[in-house]
Design a protein around this motif. Structure first.
Motif, short mmCIF file in Angstrom:
data_model
loop_
_atom_site.label_atom_id
_atom_site.label_comp_id
_atom_site.label_asym_id
_atom_site.label_seq_id
_atom_site.Cartn_x
_atom_site.Cartn_y
_atom_site.Cartn_z
N GLY A 1 0.80 -1.24 0.00
CA GLY A 1 0.00 0.00 0.00
C GLY A 1 0.82 1.26 0.00
N GLN A 2 2.01 1.22 -0.61
CA GLN A 2 2.90 2.38 -0.55
C GLN A 2 2.69 3.38 -1.69
OE1 GLN A 2 6.92 0.91 -0.28
NE2 GLN A 2 6.60 0.02 1.74
N LEU A 3 1.88 3.03 -2.68
CA LEU A 3 1.76 3.90 -3.86
C LEU A 3 0.38 4.54 -3.97
CD1 LEU A 3 3.54 1.70 -6.57
CD2 LEU A 3 4.53 3.43 -5.05
N PHE A 4 0.38 5.76 -4.51
CA PHE A 4 -0.87 6.48 -4.76
C PHE A 4 -1.30 6.39 -6.21
CE2 PHE A 4 0.49 8.17 -0.76
CZ PHE A 4 -0.68 8.44 -0.08
N ALA A 5 -0.40 5.89 -7.06
CA ALA A 5 -0.72 5.70 -8.48
C ALA A 5 0.38 4.82 -9.08
CB ALA A 5 -0.78 7.03 -9.22
N ILE A 6 0.11 4.31 -10.27
CA ILE A 6 1.14 3.59 -11.03
C ILE A 6 1.57 4.47 -12.19
CG2 ILE A 6 1.61 1.55 -12.44
CD1 ILE A 6 -0.25 -0.02 -10.64
N LEU B 1 -1.35 -1.29 -16.78
CA LEU B 1 -2.76 -0.86 -16.72
C LEU B 1 -3.59 -1.92 -16.00
CD1 LEU B 1 -3.12 0.64 -20.32
CD2 LEU B 1 -3.44 1.92 -18.18
N GLU B 2 -3.26 -3.19 -16.28
CA GLU B 2 -3.95 -4.28 -15.57
C GLU B 2 -3.71 -4.19 -14.07
OE1 GLU B 2 -3.79 -7.55 -19.22
OE2 GLU B 2 -2.41 -7.74 -17.54
N LEU B 3 -2.45 -3.93 -13.70
CA LEU B 3 -2.11 -3.79 -12.28
C LEU B 3 -2.92 -2.66 -11.64
CD1 LEU B 3 1.75 -3.90 -11.62
CD2 LEU B 3 -0.03 -5.39 -10.66
N ALA B 4 -2.99 -1.54 -12.33
CA ALA B 4 -3.75 -0.39 -11.80
C ALA B 4 -5.21 -0.78 -11.59
CB ALA B 4 -3.63 0.80 -12.76
N GLY B 5 -5.75 -1.55 -12.53
CA GLY B 5 -7.11 -2.03 -12.38
C GLY B 5 -7.25 -2.94 -11.17
N ASN B 6 -6.29 -3.84 -11.02
CA ASN B 6 -6.34 -4.78 -9.89
C ASN B 6 -6.27 -4.08 -8.55
OD1 ASN B 6 -6.39 -6.89 -11.69
ND2 ASN B 6 -4.21 -7.38 -11.51
N TYR B 7 -5.45 -3.03 -8.48
CA TYR B 7 -5.26 -2.35 -7.20
C TYR B 7 -6.14 -1.10 -7.06
CZ TYR B 7 -1.39 -5.35 -5.87
OH TYR B 7 -0.63 -6.42 -5.50
N ASP C 1 -8.46 2.71 -23.93
CA ASP C 1 -9.82 2.24 -24.18
C ASP C 1 -10.04 0.78 -23.78
OD1 ASP C 1 -10.76 4.66 -24.95
OD2 ASP C 1 -10.53 4.31 -27.11
N GLU C 2 -8.94 0.03 -23.62
CA GLU C 2 -9.08 -1.34 -23.13
C GLU C 2 -9.40 -1.35 -21.63
OE1 GLU C 2 -5.79 -3.95 -24.01
OE2 GLU C 2 -5.50 -3.03 -25.99
N PHE C 3 -9.17 -0.20 -20.97
CA PHE C 3 -9.36 -0.13 -19.51
C PHE C 3 -10.20 1.10 -19.16
CE2 PHE C 3 -5.45 -2.31 -20.51
CZ PHE C 3 -5.48 -3.43 -19.69
N PRO C 4 -11.45 1.10 -19.57
CA PRO C 4 -12.27 2.32 -19.42
C PRO C 4 -12.52 2.72 -17.97
CG PRO C 4 -13.60 0.46 -20.18
CD PRO C 4 -12.18 0.01 -20.23
N ALA C 5 -12.34 1.79 -17.03
CA ALA C 5 -12.64 2.13 -15.63
C ALA C 5 -11.48 2.88 -14.97
CB ALA C 5 -12.95 0.86 -14.84
N ILE C 6 -10.31 2.84 -15.59
CA ILE C 6 -9.12 3.44 -14.97
C ILE C 6 -9.09 4.94 -15.19
CG2 ILE C 6 -6.59 3.54 -15.13
CD1 ILE C 6 -6.59 0.55 -15.49
N ARG D 1 -6.65 -0.78 -2.98
CA ARG D 1 -7.42 -1.95 -2.59
C ARG D 1 -6.66 -3.19 -3.04
NH1 ARG D 1 -12.49 -2.26 -5.98
NH2 ARG D 1 -11.00 -3.20 -7.39
N LEU D 2 -6.41 -4.06 -2.11
CA LEU D 2 -5.67 -5.27 -2.50
C LEU D 2 -6.58 -6.16 -3.33
CD1 LEU D 2 -3.88 -6.08 0.87
CD2 LEU D 2 -2.96 -4.92 -1.14
#
Ligand SMILES: [Zn+2]
Length: 262
Positions: free
Chosen positions: A86-91, A118-124, A144-149, A259-260
């Motif tokens: 939990g050390q990061l505020f963004a990727i 981008l996948e990692l950002a989605g996961n976390y 566009d592959e990750f519209p929620a990010i 979020r883990l």
């Protein structure tokens, strides 16, 4: 309240143990808060204890940039370990850089690294800090592959169409000292119409020192000169521009709670 949304403190000190003293100097010089962008996990690990010890409003961010040339598997593994703590505020910064005419294979590697992070950002459930140069079309395709990010475009230097496309996708645009450069008239035409809740300002220190320091090693507190130009273009006061960009940066970075993954 001057919030520098993108800087590399590790490149401004001989030893990362000097980071608290550097931050103190910058805060004396008018800085309020900043984002430390570490371009690989080793740099983050070297900086993190000293960012914490500084007691300042500092947001650690880490990611493998398109210029990354190390061991990808090992570095992504180490990035994951840092994320788990939990050390990061963004990727970031992550993205695509076609400015040096990369080969097809190099473009593919950049795209691969971009997509995996981008996948990692989605996961976390973290925002991303995007580096994009001469790669507008491909950058949009990946986003566009990750519209929620959500995230910010660091050192935005694209054209009006790219700016609109990014704003339509919910991204914030961060402007650097480039807006103060004599040859950046086209970029200055974009600054006034970026919505007030999507605007950020950054140093990208040690790079891109604003006029009147152009060419020197940049400092986070010199972001003031960039923000004065931005305020002038937008017809608001420096204080209004500072408050708005700081509020946006805090909304992007602080309100994201890591979020883990399940
Ligand atoms: Zn940078």
């Amino acid at each position: 309240m001057l919030f520098d949304a993108h800087s590399h403190l590790d490149m401004l000190v001989q030893n990362t143990s000097n980071i608290p003293a550097l931050l103190e100097t910058e805060i004396q010089g008018g800085l309020g808060a900043l984002v430390q962008v570490s371009t690989d996990p080793f740099i983050h690990n070297a900086c993190f204890p000293f960012l914490q010890a500084s007691g300042k409003e500092v947001y650690p961010v880490c990611g493998l940039s398109p210029a990354f040339r190390g061991h990808v598997q090992e570095s992504l593994y180490n990035l994951n370990l840092i994320l788990r703590q939990g050390q990061l505020f963004a990727i970031g910064e992550i993205g695509l850089d076609y400015s040096r005419s990369p080969s097809a294979a190099d473009r593919e590697n950049q795209g691969d690294l971009f997509r995996r992070q981008l996948e990692l950002a989605g996961n976390y459930n973290l925002p991303v800090v995007i580096h994009t140069r001469d790669a507008a079309e491909d950058t949009l395709r990946f986003l566009d592959e990750f519209p929620a990010i959500q995230g910010m475009i660091h050192c935005f230097t694209g054209d009006a169409a790219f700016a609109r496309a990014l704003l339509n996708r919910g991204y914030m645009l961060s402007f650097s000292g480039v807006v103060t450069f004599a040859n950046a008239a086209a970029l200055r035409e974009i600054v006034p119409w970026v919505p007030g809740d999507r605007l950020l300002v950054e140093s990208d220190a040690p790079y891109l020192a604003p006029v009147p320091f152009r060419g020197q090693q940049n400092r986070p507190s010199w972001t003031e000169h960039t923000l004065r130009v931005i305020a002038g273009l937008r017809g608001c006061t420096f204080e209004e521009a500072a408050a708005g960009t700081a509020q946006n940066a805090r909304r992007l970075f602080r309100e994201q709670v890591a979020r883990l993954p399940d």
